[in-house]
Scaffold this active site. Structure first.
Site, PDB file in Angstrom:
ATOM      1  N   LYS A  13     -64.244  67.419  80.948  1.00  0.00           N
ATOM      2  CA  LYS A  13     -63.226  66.377  81.005  1.00  0.00           C
ATOM      3  C   LYS A  13     -63.804  64.990  80.724  1.00  0.00           C
ATOM      4  O   LYS A  13     -63.149  64.169  80.093  1.00  0.00           O
ATOM      5  CB  LYS A  13     -62.444  66.414  82.316  1.00  0.00           C
ATOM      6  CG  LYS A  13     -63.246  66.256  83.570  1.00  0.00           C
ATOM      7  CD  LYS A  13     -62.334  66.444  84.783  1.00  0.00           C
ATOM      8  CE  LYS A  13     -63.068  66.222  86.095  1.00  0.00           C
ATOM      9  NZ  LYS A  13     -64.475  66.649  86.163  1.00  0.00           N
ATOM     10  N   ARG A  88     -58.940  64.075  93.438  1.00  0.00           N
ATOM     11  CA  ARG A  88     -59.626  65.341  93.689  1.00  0.00           C
ATOM     12  C   ARG A  88     -59.171  65.967  95.004  1.00  0.00           C
ATOM     13  O   ARG A  88     -59.667  67.027  95.366  1.00  0.00           O
ATOM     14  CB  ARG A  88     -61.124  65.085  93.762  1.00  0.00           C
ATOM     15  CG  ARG A  88     -61.898  65.430  92.497  1.00  0.00           C
ATOM     16  CD  ARG A  88     -63.331  65.022  92.735  1.00  0.00           C
ATOM     17  NE  ARG A  88     -64.302  65.764  92.012  1.00  0.00           N
ATOM     18  CZ  ARG A  88     -64.891  65.355  90.897  1.00  0.00           C
ATOM     19  NH1 ARG A  88     -64.520  64.239  90.319  1.00  0.00           N
ATOM     20  NH2 ARG A  88     -65.831  66.081  90.347  1.00  0.00           N
ATOM     21  N   ARG A 152     -78.977  65.633  86.630  1.00  0.00           N
ATOM     22  CA  ARG A 152     -78.401  65.011  87.818  1.00  0.00           C
ATOM     23  C   ARG A 152     -78.761  65.834  89.049  1.00  0.00           C
ATOM     24  O   ARG A 152     -78.779  67.044  88.989  1.00  0.00           O
ATOM     25  CB  ARG A 152     -76.870  64.944  87.674  1.00  0.00           C
ATOM     26  CG  ARG A 152     -76.387  63.671  87.024  1.00  0.00           C
ATOM     27  CD  ARG A 152     -74.956  63.744  86.591  1.00  0.00           C
ATOM     28  NE  ARG A 152     -74.053  64.282  87.597  1.00  0.00           N
ATOM     29  CZ  ARG A 152     -72.745  64.406  87.410  1.00  0.00           C
ATOM     30  NH1 ARG A 152     -72.192  64.040  86.277  1.00  0.00           N
ATOM     31  NH2 ARG A 152     -71.976  64.903  88.353  1.00  0.00           N
ATOM     32  N   ARG A 163     -70.173  72.744  94.686  1.00  0.00           N
ATOM     33  CA  ARG A 163     -69.203  71.873  94.013  1.00  0.00           C
ATOM     34  C   ARG A 163     -68.005  72.682  93.536  1.00  0.00           C
ATOM     35  O   ARG A 163     -66.872  72.221  93.589  1.00  0.00           O
ATOM     36  CB  ARG A 163     -69.860  71.145  92.843  1.00  0.00           C
ATOM     37  CG  ARG A 163     -70.733  70.003  93.304  1.00  0.00           C
ATOM     38  CD  ARG A 163     -71.638  69.522  92.223  1.00  0.00           C
ATOM     39  NE  ARG A 163     -70.934  68.915  91.112  1.00  0.00           N
ATOM     40  CZ  ARG A 163     -71.454  68.808  89.892  1.00  0.00           C
ATOM     41  NH1 ARG A 163     -72.653  69.279  89.646  1.00  0.00           N
ATOM     42  NH2 ARG A 163     -70.757  68.233  88.939  1.00  0.00           N
TER      43      ARG A 163
END
Ligand code: ADP
Ligand code: ZN
Length: 208
Positions: A13, A88, A152, A163
Site C-alpha cells: 500500500k 488501523r 527495519r 504484526r
C-alpha cells in the site's frame, strides 16, 4: 478527495500510495512514516512510539490520532489526502471523517511474510526495495540517493508474525465499518499495472 488505503503489512500500500499521490497531486500521509520521523528526530514521543513499533504492536489510538490530526491540519491537506496506514483500529476509524474511497489491498498471509522478510529500506530517502522484486542496482545501496539500505527493526521475522496477528484482529474489522466505501484490489499485479487500475477506478473509467 479523501482516500484511505487498507492492507496488511507488506501488501504494497505504501508503494502504491506514493505513485497515486504523484498522479493525483494529493499528499501521501503515512502514519508509519510520521512515527519513524519522530524516532529519527528523537522527539518527546519517540520513546513511547519505539516501545510499540519495535515489537509489532500498534501505537495507542490517542497518540496516533493526535499526531495524525496535527498533520491533516496542514494546508496541503485541504484538497484531500491519501491515508496509508490509518485507520488501523475501530477507534481510529470512528475518530475520522468518512472518506470517499477505501481501497483494500487483499493479500495472502504467506505472501506478506515473504515480502516483509525480503524488504529493505533506504535509510536516507526511505525508498523501499525488495530482494525478490525491486532489487537495488548496487547491492545495499539506494539507486536514487546512494544511501545505505537497512532492514527495519519490525521487519525481522519474529516481529512479522505478530504484526500480521495485530492486523487481522484490529484492522480487518475496520473494513466492515466502512461498508460500501470499500473496493478490493488485487495486489499480485505489478505496481504500475495496479496503480493504473486504481486510477481508472477513481476516474470512474471502465476497467478492462
Ligand atoms: P506496515 O504497513 O509495513 O506495517 P507502517 O509503516 O504502516 O508499516 O507501520 C509501521 C508500524 O507503525 C506499525 O507496525 C505500527 O506499530 C505503527 N503504526 C502505523 N500506523 C499506525 C496506526 N494507524 N495506529 C497504530 N500504530 C500504527
Ligand atoms: Zn535513498
Amino acid at each position: 478527495m479523501k482516500i484511505v488505503l487498507i492492507g496488511g503489512p507488506g501488501s504494497g500500500k505504501g508503494t502504491r500510495a506514493k505513485h497515486m499521490a504523484k498522479h493525483l497531486d494529493l499528499p501521501h500521509i503515512s502514519t508509519g512514516d510520521i512515527f519513524r520521523h519522530h524516532l529519527e528526530n528523537k522527539t518527546e514521543h519517540a520513546d513511547e512510539i519505539k516501545s510499540f513499533i519495535d515489537f509489532g504492536n500498534l501505537v495507542p489510538d490517542s497518540l496516533t490520532i493526535k499526531l495524525l490530526k496535527k498533520r491533516l491540519e496542514e494546508d496541503d491537506c485541504k484538497i484531500g489526502f491519501i491515508l496509508d496506514g490509518f485507520p488501523r483500529t475501530m477507534e481510529q476509524a470512528k475518530g475520522m471523517d468518512i472518506p470517499e474511497h477505501v481501497l483494500f489491498f487483499d493479500c495472502h498471509e504467506n505472501t506478506l511474510v515473504d515480502r516483509l522478510g525480503n524488504r529493505l529500506m533506504c535509510q536516507d530517502c526511505k525508498h523501499i526495495y525488495n530482494l525478490k522484486g525491486q532489487r537495488p542496482k548496487v547491492e545495499n545501496k539506494c539507486d536514487g540517493c546512494e544511501g545505505d539500505l537497512i532492514q527495519r527493526e519490525d521487519d525481522k521475522e519474529e516481529v512479522i508474525r505478530d504484526r500480521l496477528k495485530v492486523y487481522k484482529k484490529q484492522t480487518e474489522p475496520v473494513l466492515d465499518f466502512f461498508g460500501n466505501k470499500v473496493t478490493k484490489f488485487d495486489t499480485g499485479k505489478e505496481v504500475e499495472e495496479s496503480v493504473e487500475e486504481i486510477l481508472k477506478f477513481l476516474r470512474k473509467e471502465p476497467v478492462v
